[in-house]
Design an enzyme around this catalytic site. Structure first.
Site, mmCIF file in Angstrom:
data_model
loop_
_atom_site.group_PDB
_atom_site.id
_atom_site.type_symbol
_atom_site.label_atom_id
_atom_site.label_comp_id
_atom_site.label_asym_id
_atom_site.label_seq_id
_atom_site.Cartn_x
_atom_site.Cartn_y
_atom_site.Cartn_z
ATOM 1 N N CYS A 1 -8.373 -2.098 3.899
ATOM 2 C CA CYS A 1 -8.196 -3.229 4.813
ATOM 3 C C CYS A 1 -9.505 -3.758 5.383
ATOM 4 C CB CYS A 1 -7.286 -2.827 5.976
ATOM 5 S SG CYS A 1 -5.615 -2.409 5.480
ATOM 6 N N SER B 34 -7.268 1.907 -2.543
ATOM 7 C CA SER B 34 -6.069 1.115 -2.781
ATOM 8 C C SER B 34 -6.491 -0.223 -3.370
ATOM 9 C CB SER B 34 -5.321 0.889 -1.470
ATOM 10 O OG SER B 34 -4.379 -0.150 -1.607
ATOM 11 N N LYS C 26 -15.376 -10.336 7.488
ATOM 12 C CA LYS C 26 -14.320 -11.136 6.872
ATOM 13 C C LYS C 26 -14.856 -12.455 6.328
ATOM 14 C CE LYS C 26 -10.717 -8.451 7.958
ATOM 15 N NZ LYS C 26 -9.879 -7.781 6.953
ATOM 16 N N CYS D 289 -10.907 -2.246 14.550
ATOM 17 C CA CYS D 289 -11.066 -3.688 14.751
ATOM 18 C C CYS D 289 -11.155 -4.081 16.215
ATOM 19 C CB CYS D 289 -9.908 -4.432 14.094
ATOM 20 S SG CYS D 289 -9.707 -4.080 12.342
ATOM 21 N N GLU E 48 2.069 1.789 -3.438
ATOM 22 C CA GLU E 48 0.982 2.299 -4.279
ATOM 23 C C GLU E 48 0.753 3.791 -4.030
ATOM 24 O OE1 GLU E 48 -3.737 1.381 -5.279
ATOM 25 O OE2 GLU E 48 -2.732 0.311 -3.638
ATOM 26 N N GLU F 91 0.828 -1.203 0.000
ATOM 27 C CA GLU F 91 0.000 0.000 0.000
ATOM 28 C C GLU F 91 0.865 1.257 0.000
ATOM 29 O OE1 GLU F 91 -4.034 0.489 2.266
ATOM 30 O OE2 GLU F 91 -2.432 1.236 3.575
ATOM 31 N N GLU G 138 -16.042 -11.635 2.987
ATOM 32 C CA GLU G 138 -14.874 -11.302 2.165
ATOM 33 C C GLU G 138 -14.199 -12.553 1.625
ATOM 34 O OE1 GLU G 138 -10.824 -8.588 2.568
ATOM 35 O OE2 GLU G 138 -11.479 -9.810 4.264
ATOM 36 N N GLU H 1 -13.240 -12.403 -6.019
ATOM 37 C CA GLU H 1 -12.006 -11.623 -6.215
ATOM 38 C C GLU H 1 -10.889 -12.091 -5.295
ATOM 39 O OE1 GLU H 1 -15.643 -9.326 -7.141
ATOM 40 O OE2 GLU H 1 -14.922 -10.203 -5.254
#
Length: 605
Positions: A306, A326, A365, A522, A284, A281, A368, A373
């Site tokens: 994230c 990102s 998550k 988190c 980037e 990151e 996710e 992807e």
């Protein structure tokens, strides 16, 4: 603001003007039982458990203490026979329409409704009305059981007022009332971000994470699978609460030991993936920043990626701004991709024979890891996600005495991490970790903040910002000399919405923005242990524990992680071919919900 004076149970009391009777009582050490009320989140008066008798000025009916403002001269009784009998009756009526399968409920012995019954002395309900069982709604992340719902509306208000997503609502009236997504849709077919804040505030078992415990046990018992586990940064400051330790306990060593005794073949650490994320990151951001300062064009501000709940939020609510994100996968998905490619090759395993389990503070998550992807070489990067709560349950089920375990280390080579990785667990931590590396790459010096903490963005306020001035830069960054980098940090979707409206309108003053889906980050994710005290106190203690873990480490910058540098010697440079193949991804523009046809959201690749 002046204090008011009132009498509660014969005791002279004072409270700030504007307090409710409930708040005034609690400020004076007088306990009033309650169920639907939740400070700062839900003040609705639905359950009537907190009723009190207002003697003066006289009130004919009992009053819901969470809804009535305390006034000068009031005389209140909170625990006489009339009040006690009313509370028991209210509870019995709620119980009459409740699924009483307590022994097999995941909230058994951790249920606010169950505990309230004991407090009120209710052992049975004389009311047994006809009940119609409603279907259970199961999505990748969340499971809704309307049969356990007590209609407290906590979930409705945390979703609407705290997260501003308004997925859940009360439909119908009277005995037909149900808490549901609009039009009775399955929650997986809505714009829900699966942040799980509704699960945290639910007092019963009506909302819970969709369990991955059985699939993890199956993998552990499958001799053909090489099972790797990785816990996220915030888990180490949450897991102890599952075993009675106070909020803010950091149990990294016992966490590693417990996972090893559960039978995992490799006990690695998502923190290694967090350091990896900073390298990718950071690279980037530097690429976009260099383009801008040299007269080129790049999408700024760059947004962190994230938090999977945040990704769902922007895909649904700001689909035209996805280029600002990102392209990095989240740390645990990056880690899984490395385990099933680089590490699998190292140990002579096929990607499909590797099974990766992530221990996360997050319910999103789970969704996710099911996204298409998040696959490489035809296999998912991560196979299963356990929340911190689920891990605590599994440790107990396996008969492991967590509190007596010795402190142990994570396995090499993917278990070493820096302090920068630890602070990923708290709001502002990803930004600070990135700045520790990015600033040093541009200037050759450490961040000019005490103890490496970027103080303006440390804390729990909704939106925090800072300006980093670039001076005396390296020769190759001459174009950046004197440039001021404006950064912003937020957690929770209310703050994200405010910042994204600026991005959408072209008025954002920032170059780099960090967004975390859950308020506080988190550390208070939807999969963390439910707080046993005020949520703000718990957030503060967990945050302090995270920063303490960072400060205890000798290496505190991701670009100084020697294990990671050795990895890049074989993998290739950050942002290179392998990185873009395995560690970066793309996002999906979600269409708008069609209210006339009730069709699901259209996915436009």
């Amino acid at each position: 603001m002046a204090d008011i004076k009132l009498t509660i149970n014969g005791k002279e009391c004072t409270a700030p003007e504007g307090s409710t009777i409930l708040q005034a009582a609690e400020l004076n050490g007088i306990h009033i039982p309650k169920l639907c009320y939740l400070e700062g989140i839900n003040q609705y008066g639905a359950c009537r458990i907190c009723v009190v008798e207002q003697v003066s000025p006289p009130a004919k009916n009992l009053q819901a203490s969470c809804m009535v403002e305390a006034k000068n001269g009031m005389v209140i009784n909170t625990n006489n026979e009339r009040v006690q009998e009313a509370r028991r009756t209210m509870y019995e009526l709620l119980l009459s329409n409740h699924d009483k399968k307590c022994l097999t409920c995941p909230r058994n012995q951790d249920c606010e409704f169950q505990a309230l019954g004991r407090e009120l002395g209710v052992e049975d309900s004389p009311y047994e009305g006809e009940r119609v069982l409603k279907p259970i709604d199961v999505s990748e992340s969340l499971t809704r059981d309307p049969n356990k719902c007590i209609l407290c509306r906590r979930c409705v208000n945390v979703c609407k007022n705290i997260q501003t997503t308004s997925i859940l609502t009360a439909e119908n009236r009277g005995f037909q009332t149900i808490i549901t997504p609009g039009f009775g849709l399955p929650i997986g077919n809505t714009a829900c971000t699966f942040c799980g804040q509704c699960v945290v505030v639910c007092p019963v078992g009506a909302l819970r994470e969709t369990s991955h415990k059985d699939r993890v046990l199956k993998a552990l018992n499958d001799p053909t699978k090489h099972v790797v586990v990785q816990p996220a940064p915030a888990v180490r400051v949450g897991i102890g609460e599952c075993f009675g330790l106070p909020a803010g306990s950091c149990e990294t060593g016992k966490l590693a030991a417990a996972l090893r005794r559960m039978g995992f073949d490799e006990v690695f650490d998502t923190n290694w993936g967090a350091d990896l994320t900073i390298m990718e990151e950071g690279t980037e951001f530097l690429s976009r920043f260099r383009s801008v300062i040299t007269g080129g064009v790049a999408e700024l501000p760059m947004l962190t990626s994230c938090s999977p709940g945040w990704i769902q939020f922007i895909e649904h609510n700001f689909p035209d701004e996805l280029d600002h994100l990102s392209s990095c996968k989240s740390p645990h998905e990056m880690f899984g991709a490395v385990v099933k490619s680089y590490y699998a090759k190292k140990i002579g395993k096929k990607p499909e024979d590797m099974y990766v389990v992530s221990i996360m503070p997050c319910t999103a998550k789970k969704t996710e890891c099911a996204r298409p992807e998040m696959q490489n070489d035809g296999v998912p990067n991560v196979d299963a996600v356990l929340t911190t709560r689920e891990l605590g349950d599994m440790i107990k089920t396996m008969g492991i005495d967590f509190l007596s375990l010795p402190d142990e280390e994570f396995d090499a080579p993917l278990g070493f991490s820096t302090g920068a990785a630890d602070i990923f667990g708290v709001t502002g931590g990803v930004m600070e970790a990135a700045l520790r590396t990015v600033y040093e790459i541009i200037t050759g010096r450490e961040l000019p903040f005490p103890n490496l903490h970027v103080s303006p963005i440390v804390g729990l306020e909704q939106i925090r910002e800072a300006t980093i001035k670039l001076e005396n830069v390296k020769p190759e960054w001459k174009a950046a000399e004197g440039f001021e980098v404006n950064i912003a940090v937020t957690s929770g979707y209310d703050g994200a919405r405010k910042l994204m409206n600026q991005v959408k309108d072209g008025t954002s003053p920032y170059h780099f923005i960090e967004v975390m889906g859950c308020p506080g980050g988190c550390i208070t994710g939807g999969g963390q242990p439910r707080p046993k005290q005020d949520i703000n106190v718990v957030r503060q203690k967990r945050m302090e524990a995270i920063y303490g873990e960072d400060e205890r480490k000798l290496v505190r910058k991701s670009h100084e992680n020697q294990s990671l540098l050795e990895f890049y010697k074989e993998w290739g440079e950050p942002g290179g071919h392998n990185s873009h193949e395995y560690l970066h991804t793309h996002y999906v523009k979600r269409g708008k919900y069609n209210e006339l046809t009730k069709e699901n959201f259209v996915v436009n690749k």
